[in-house]
Design an enzyme around this catalytic site. Structure first.
Site, PDB file in Angstrom:
ATOM      1  N   GLU A 291       0.830  -1.202   0.000  1.00 51.85           N
ATOM      2  CA  GLU A 291       0.000   0.000   0.000  1.00 51.85           C
ATOM      3  C   GLU A 291       0.873   1.264   0.000  1.00 51.85           C
ATOM      4  O   GLU A 291       1.750   1.438   0.844  1.00 51.85           O
ATOM      5  CB  GLU A 291      -0.913  -0.004   1.230  1.00 51.85           C
ATOM      6  CG  GLU A 291      -1.671   1.290   1.469  1.00 51.85           C
ATOM      7  CD  GLU A 291      -2.745   1.554   0.433  1.00 51.85           C
ATOM      8  OE1 GLU A 291      -2.901   2.730   0.040  1.00 51.85           O
ATOM      9  OE2 GLU A 291      -3.413   0.588   0.020  1.00 51.85           O
ATOM     10  N   THR A 331      -5.411   2.298  -5.104  1.00 51.21           N
ATOM     11  CA  THR A 331      -5.200   0.851  -5.055  1.00 51.21           C
ATOM     12  C   THR A 331      -5.926   0.143  -6.193  1.00 51.21           C
ATOM     13  O   THR A 331      -5.366  -0.752  -6.836  1.00 51.21           O
ATOM     14  CB  THR A 331      -5.670   0.300  -3.698  1.00 51.21           C
ATOM     15  OG1 THR A 331      -4.878   0.880  -2.663  1.00 51.21           O
ATOM     16  CG2 THR A 331      -5.531  -1.210  -3.652  1.00 51.21           C
ATOM     17  N   HIS A 463      -1.063   3.045   5.629  1.00 48.17           N
ATOM     18  CA  HIS A 463      -2.258   3.832   5.305  1.00 48.17           C
ATOM     19  C   HIS A 463      -2.681   4.562   6.568  1.00 48.17           C
ATOM     20  O   HIS A 463      -2.570   4.024   7.671  1.00 48.17           O
ATOM     21  CB  HIS A 463      -3.377   2.882   4.827  1.00 48.17           C
ATOM     22  CG  HIS A 463      -4.525   3.570   4.138  1.00 48.17           C
ATOM     23  ND1 HIS A 463      -5.337   4.491   4.767  1.00 48.17           N
ATOM     24  CD2 HIS A 463      -4.994   3.459   2.863  1.00 48.17           C
ATOM     25  CE1 HIS A 463      -6.254   4.911   3.923  1.00 48.17           C
ATOM     26  NE2 HIS A 463      -6.061   4.304   2.758  1.00 48.17           N
ATOM     27  N   ASP A 515       1.275  -0.562  -5.022  1.00 46.78           N
ATOM     28  CA  ASP A 515       0.076  -0.301  -5.824  1.00 46.78           C
ATOM     29  C   ASP A 515       0.103   1.102  -6.430  1.00 46.78           C
ATOM     30  O   ASP A 515      -0.351   1.331  -7.544  1.00 46.78           O
ATOM     31  CB  ASP A 515      -1.204  -0.512  -5.005  1.00 46.78           C
ATOM     32  CG  ASP A 515      -1.278   0.367  -3.755  1.00 46.78           C
ATOM     33  OD1 ASP A 515      -0.264   1.006  -3.398  1.00 46.78           O
ATOM     34  OD2 ASP A 515      -2.344   0.385  -3.116  1.00 46.78           O
ATOM     35  N   HIS A 516       0.679   2.053  -5.689  1.00 47.31           N
ATOM     36  CA  HIS A 516       0.811   3.432  -6.164  1.00 47.31           C
ATOM     37  C   HIS A 516       1.692   4.186  -5.175  1.00 47.31           C
ATOM     38  O   HIS A 516       2.068   3.649  -4.125  1.00 47.31           O
ATOM     39  CB  HIS A 516      -0.562   4.123  -6.280  1.00 47.31           C
ATOM     40  CG  HIS A 516      -1.357   4.131  -5.009  1.00 47.31           C
ATOM     41  ND1 HIS A 516      -1.184   5.088  -4.019  1.00 47.31           N
ATOM     42  CD2 HIS A 516      -2.321   3.299  -4.539  1.00 47.31           C
ATOM     43  CE1 HIS A 516      -2.010   4.836  -3.012  1.00 47.31           C
ATOM     44  NE2 HIS A 516      -2.711   3.760  -3.299  1.00 47.31           N
TER      45      HIS A 516
END
Length: 661
Positions: A291, A331, A463, A515-516
């Protein structure tokens, strides 16, 4: 002027005017605060500042017109004899307080959204509205909710006190307005809202080449509803197109590798056969999708904080990709790219669209080799439609479900993470250690059954609210992103160490990629540096450890893995084996939900949703984008990929039953 004075000189309407004035003042104040908050990313100009203020005021007027409609209609239809009565006062006080609460809450929410995304409300806010549990819990764990709620109530109380002190309520309850004088006010409010609904787009606020100036020119609430209306965009309607045959001819020329051949009668598609010679390797494959993990967190890319010590070390014993870019900023966009190996689609990710099952994906290729595909997620896979997407595309599901079902056809493929398997949990799910421990259990079972497996793991710990088990690292939980990154690194280290004790480890490849990035906001249309992510392949059966410096995309990682494993297979993935790319074919796809970018070397083509294309030279040293003369060839290549992907999806040609001969 006299007509305008008469229009607003009705004391019965004084509360309506006062409410509108409150909104306009607060919205303007927030715009100025955001301006100075972002001053380092804005090319300061008095003229531009004035334009921001007045463009913003224009959109604020449109926004408040929607809020005023109910009360305007109420004032229009209420008989004069009921003015000032108990019913009138009850309705007025309740409506006024509710309206104040709504826009006070929205303004405070804008601060948290701006802090996270450096933008006004957009489709992300719309998506989050669907998943109330995760969002409410995230807010509750990230911010002092009692203080925030008390603050909202205090602000509303102050507004009401000021309103009463200025005798606005008295004026509203003790005066009447003839019907013929109510008509112009009612028509003005309703006409304004109709004007904005029918003719004014949020894109009309985007007058600058500086993205921050465009965002500051918008109104948060208006942006939210604009995103609600337009979160799925039709490529042919909004973007530049060309002859579809030309698009596929271009894609085919760029995509075909020397060990591939196209399947006959496949003019509009990428169906092809990959043939490698020699023995195929069939290890288990464990993919860790981290993440929000930017390349800039690692020492290899200049970070001196020491927050990724294990990954820094692991990269030296792996095949390490140094020039790889994420396709998007969320995501679900990463999942779309990794799993389907396609360029990003405008608007919503395919993961969240309706026709998103039975698609050809990397799991389909693992299925060709008799692997078991499993998707692991530490939260509830109902979030962002992940369970529906993975369950409908050949994956079993392991998640921390709270009772949401994917549909009868998928429930038999789902395994829950039980309470006794959880040592720490926050709004987004169990900590990374817990999800990895579950992976180890499932891998042991597959090994006992002599079943090769492909495990797709989506982590959650990096996150907000950035919380994790205490005592693992030297940064206390909930102190910020740096601690979450270091815990993420710790948990991967712990997982690999435990896996090394397993009998299946020697025959298991570990693939790690983000994911990014953690942040995607930049000054211009697309900030290419905010899409740069790391990736590595560890423990291949062949003894290899080196850096891959070719420019590539998330969509290329698994075709490259298949190449290392020497597989022959059928495919229609857009992604390529990076090792077979010629220098002229290196490229990456970067975008957000409206801007579609095509990066080749230092050249960035951006397709916009007003059928426009801009061409930039990217200066990596300064991270500036310099607008320059358009490169016809690169623009046509960009159109080809994005139009081609959309054509295949819209016509059902990404479906797996359309592929195999």
């Amino acid at each position: 002027m006299n007509l305008l004075f008469n229009l607003f000189n009705h004391k019965r309407y004084s509360l309506l005017y006062f409410y509108a004035l409150f909104f306009l003042i607060l919205s303007g104040a927030i715009r100025i605060i955001f301006y100075f908050w972002s001053i380092q990313d804005i090319d300061f100009s008095i003229i531009n500042l004035i334009r921001i203020i007045f463009t913003g005021l224009f959109f604020d007027v449109g926004t408040i017109s929607y809020f005023l409609i109910p009360y305007t209609l109420y004032l229009f239809v209420l008989p004069n004899k009921l003015i000032g009565g108990k019913i009138d006062k009850s309705i007025t006080y309740f409506s006024y307080a509710l309206g104040l609460i709504i826009f006070t809450f929205s303004f405070l929410a804008e601060f948290t959204f701006w802090e996270e995304f450096k933008t006004r409300f957009n489709f992300i806010a719309v998506d989050y509205l669907v998943y109330t549990y995760e969002v409410v819990e995230n807010i509750n764990q990230s911010y002092p909710m009692p203080i925030l709620i008390s603050g909202i109530l205090l602000i509303v109380g102050i507004f009401i006190f000021i309103t009463a002190k200025l005798k606005v309520f008295n004026a509203a309850f003790s005066n009447t307005t003839p019907l013929k004088q109510r008509i112009p006010i009612t028509v003005l409010v309703i006409s304004t809202s109709i004007l904005f609904t029918s003719f004014i787009s949020n894109k009309n606020a985007e007058w600058s080449i500086n993205r921050y100036e465009n965002e500051l020119s918008k109104a948060g609430i208006y942006s939210f509803f604009a995103a609600f209306r337009n979160n799925e965009l039709s490529y042919p309607d909004f973007y530049i197109t060309q002859d579809i045959d030309k698009s596929f001819k271009t894609i085919k020329n760029i995509t075909l590798a020397k060990n591939e051949s196209y399947i006959p009668n496949n003019n509009l598609g990428l169906k092809r056969q990959v043939k490698n010679v020699g023995e195929e390797l069939k290890p288990n494959v464990v993919f860790i999708c981290i993440e929000s993990f930017s390349a800039s967190y690692m020492k290899r890319f200049g970070n001196q904080e020491g927050i990724t010590p294990y990954l820094d070390s692991l990269a030296q014993h792996s095949i390490f990709f140094t020039n790889l870019f994420a396709t998007g900023t969320r995501t679900v966009r990463g999942m779309e790219a990794i799993t389907l190996s396609v360029p990003p689609s405008p608007g919503r990710s395919i993961v969240k669209r309706t026709e998103n099952t039975d698609l050809f994906n990397i799991g389909s290729i693992f299925k060709q080799k008799d692997y078991k595909n499993v998707f692991f997620y530490g939260g509830d896979g109902y979030f962002d439609n992940m369970n529906q997407f993975f369950g409908g595309n050949g994956f079993d599901i392991v998640d921390r479900g709270r009772g949401y079902l994917m549909g009868d056809e998928f429930t038999s493929k789902r395994t829950n993470i039980e309470d006794n398997e959880v040592q720490f949990e926050n709004a987004w799910g169990v900590c990374d250690e817990d999800i990895y421990n579950k992976v180890l259990k499932e891998a042991d079972l597959n090994y006992q059954q002599n079943q090769p497996f492909f495990n797709f793991i989506m982590t959650t710990s990096n996150h907000r609210p950035f919380t994790y088990p205490e005592g693992r690292i030297d940064i206390p939980s909930k102190t910020g992103r740096g601690g979450a990154v270091k815990y993420t690194d710790y948990a991967i280290n712990d997982f690999i160490k435990k896996a090394q004790q397993k009998p299946w480890f020697k025959n298991t490849v570990f693939v790690i990629m983000s994911d990014h990035c953690a942040s995607s906001a930049g000054r211009q249309e697309l900030d290419a540096s905010k899409y740069h992510i790391p990736a590595l392949i560890y423990n291949l059966p062949i003894d290899s450890a080196y850096e891959v410096n070719k420019m590539c995309s998330q969509i290329d990682l698994f075709p490259t893995v298949f190449g290392y494993l020497n597989w022959s297979y059928y495919t229609q993935l857009f992604g390529r084996d990076v090792n077979l790319m010629e220098a002229k074919d290196e490229r990456a796809f970067v975008g957000n939900y409206r801007k579609m970018g095509y990066l080749k070397g230092d050249n960035l083509t951006v397709l916009g949703d007003q059928k426009v294309a801009n061409f930039y030279i990217w200066n990596r040293a300064t991270n500036d984008l310099n607008l320059t003369d358009k490169n016809k060839t690169l623009i046509e290549e960009a159109i080809s990929f994005y139009q081609g992907q959309d054509y295949l999806y819209q016509n059902g040609l990404l479906k797996i039953d359309k592929l195999l001969p």
